[in-house]
Design a protein around this motif. Sequence first.
Motif, PDB file in Angstrom:
ATOM      1  N   ALA A   5       0.932  -1.176   0.103  1.00 51.11           N
ATOM      2  CA  ALA A   5      -0.200   0.047   0.036  1.00 51.11           C
ATOM      3  C   ALA A   5       0.992   1.431   0.002  1.00 51.11           C
ATOM      4  O   ALA A   5       0.626   2.277  -0.740  1.00 51.11           O
ATOM      5  CB  ALA A   5      -0.947  -0.066   1.370  1.00 51.11           C
ATOM      6  N   GLY A   6       2.094   1.220   0.698  1.00 51.74           N
ATOM      7  CA  GLY A   6       2.911   2.393   0.745  1.00 51.74           C
ATOM      8  C   GLY A   6       3.485   2.543  -0.699  1.00 51.74           C
ATOM      9  O   GLY A   6       3.756   3.794  -0.953  1.00 51.74           O
ATOM     10  N   ALA A   7       3.796   1.482  -1.276  1.00 55.45           N
ATOM     11  CA  ALA A   7       4.410   1.594  -2.724  1.00 55.45           C
ATOM     12  C   ALA A   7       3.499   2.241  -3.798  1.00 55.45           C
ATOM     13  O   ALA A   7       3.807   3.255  -4.549  1.00 55.45           O
ATOM     14  CB  ALA A   7       5.112   0.605  -3.208  1.00 55.45           C
ATOM     15  N   GLN A   8       2.216   2.189  -3.315  1.00 57.51           N
ATOM     16  CA  GLN A   8       1.202   2.663  -4.191  1.00 57.51           C
ATOM     17  C   GLN A   8       0.586   4.144  -3.811  1.00 57.51           C
ATOM     18  O   GLN A   8      -0.122   4.705  -4.402  1.00 57.51           O
ATOM     19  CB  GLN A   8       0.157   1.812  -4.274  1.00 57.51           C
ATOM     20  N   LEU A   9       1.001   4.419  -2.601  1.00 58.03           N
ATOM     21  CA  LEU A   9       0.297   5.806  -2.092  1.00 58.03           C
ATOM     22  C   LEU A   9       0.401   6.854  -2.820  1.00 58.03           C
ATOM     23  O   LEU A   9       1.553   7.399  -3.228  1.00 58.03           O
ATOM     24  CB  LEU A   9       1.147   5.929  -0.630  1.00 58.03           C
ATOM     25  N   HIS A  10      -0.553   7.410  -3.020  1.00 57.75           N
ATOM     26  CA  HIS A  10      -0.665   8.758  -4.056  1.00 57.75           C
ATOM     27  C   HIS A  10      -0.174   8.620  -5.371  1.00 57.75           C
ATOM     28  O   HIS A  10       0.598   9.569  -5.892  1.00 57.75           O
ATOM     29  CB  HIS A  10      -0.063   9.941  -3.223  1.00 57.75           C
ATOM     30  N   ALA A  11      -0.203   7.208  -5.801  1.00 53.31           N
ATOM     31  CA  ALA A  11       0.263   7.234  -6.922  1.00 53.31           C
ATOM     32  C   ALA A  11      -0.322   7.949  -8.265  1.00 53.31           C
ATOM     33  O   ALA A  11       0.402   8.226  -9.248  1.00 53.31           O
ATOM     34  CB  ALA A  11       0.234   5.564  -7.491  1.00 53.31           C
TER      35      ALA A  11
END
Lengths: 180, 174
Positions: B44-50
């Motif tokens: 989820a962190g890697a995709q945060l505000h993608a």
Amino acid sequence: MLVGSDGAPDPELVVAWRGGDERAAGQLVHRHAAALGRYLAASGATSADVDDLVQDTFFKAFRGLDGWRGDGSFRGWLFRIAGNLLKDRFRQNKGRIFLEIEEHDIAGSADPAGELAADETGRLLQQGLLRLPRLQREVFLLRVQQGLEYAEIASALGSTTGAARVHYHHAVKRLKELLA
Amino acid sequence: MIDCAAMRDRMPEAARGTVSWTGAEVAHLATCTDCALEWRIVRAGAQLHAGTAVAADRVAAAVMARLRAAPPERSVIRRLPWRGSVIGLLAAAASVVLILSAPRLQRPRAGNASDTATALGILPELQALDDGQLRSVLQSLGSTAADATPGVVPHLEDLTDSELQLLLHSQGGE
Ligand SMILES: [Zn+2]
């Protein structure tokens, strides 16, 4: 050292900008603006503030290149400036958390089946991140969202690799408690 | 046997797709609750505000316009001979406040050899302060540097330029 698909590595562009080449500065903006925007958004900036903060970050970076020693990455240095600007902005707002959680904007899932769960995790994660001490939040985001190695994070934050690892460990521990 | 710690170390890279899990590791994620939770957080962190969009063209144009209007110039702090010495002087000033327990202190004078000597002499004492003491010092200096984000502990060497300028102003500096 980051090399964009469209050209020279960062340090070369920095040298070119110092020599007055505005195109080089423009390339640096295009290369790093999106990552800075994501980082600022996840750090608590509103979508209305993100562009301004990204602009301020580059302005400050280009004006103060003397402050970049060149031993760390230019990208890491940008994150450091952005983090400080956000801290100042936060203080100007008298300590109010100024993130408006825009749920549709938190996760960028391309998997419709998992989108709902991913959105929920993203929302909880964003809330959890804003409860972390600043350094823990910054290290987590630089490591996970931005994919920086600990050495690069340490350089960006003026810390040590060991300290960056410890901050990451504490951040994940806390987030697990919040999301379990 | 899967080493949980080693696997967790690689999670950020796995979430970004630069490394892949082995079959055994995938099986581990299905059975180890703690690793599964961390994997969920890291993904989820890697995709945060993608989806955050920044108008890079507009930002670049605006930055260039501002730079042309305000050609590269050293900031107030960087104009000073050595940023570290500013921190040293502030440290000395703060230490004096601590020692005298007074709300205000005499202004340090730039170029005054005895002040500089005092700064260098007292600096180690300031470095030995714990975070609470340092916060008190900063507050006594009238700086907003102590009004930190919850959980953020101020350190002199971690102050932003604007914070240092506030401290300088509070001491009658530039
Ligand atoms: Zn495990």
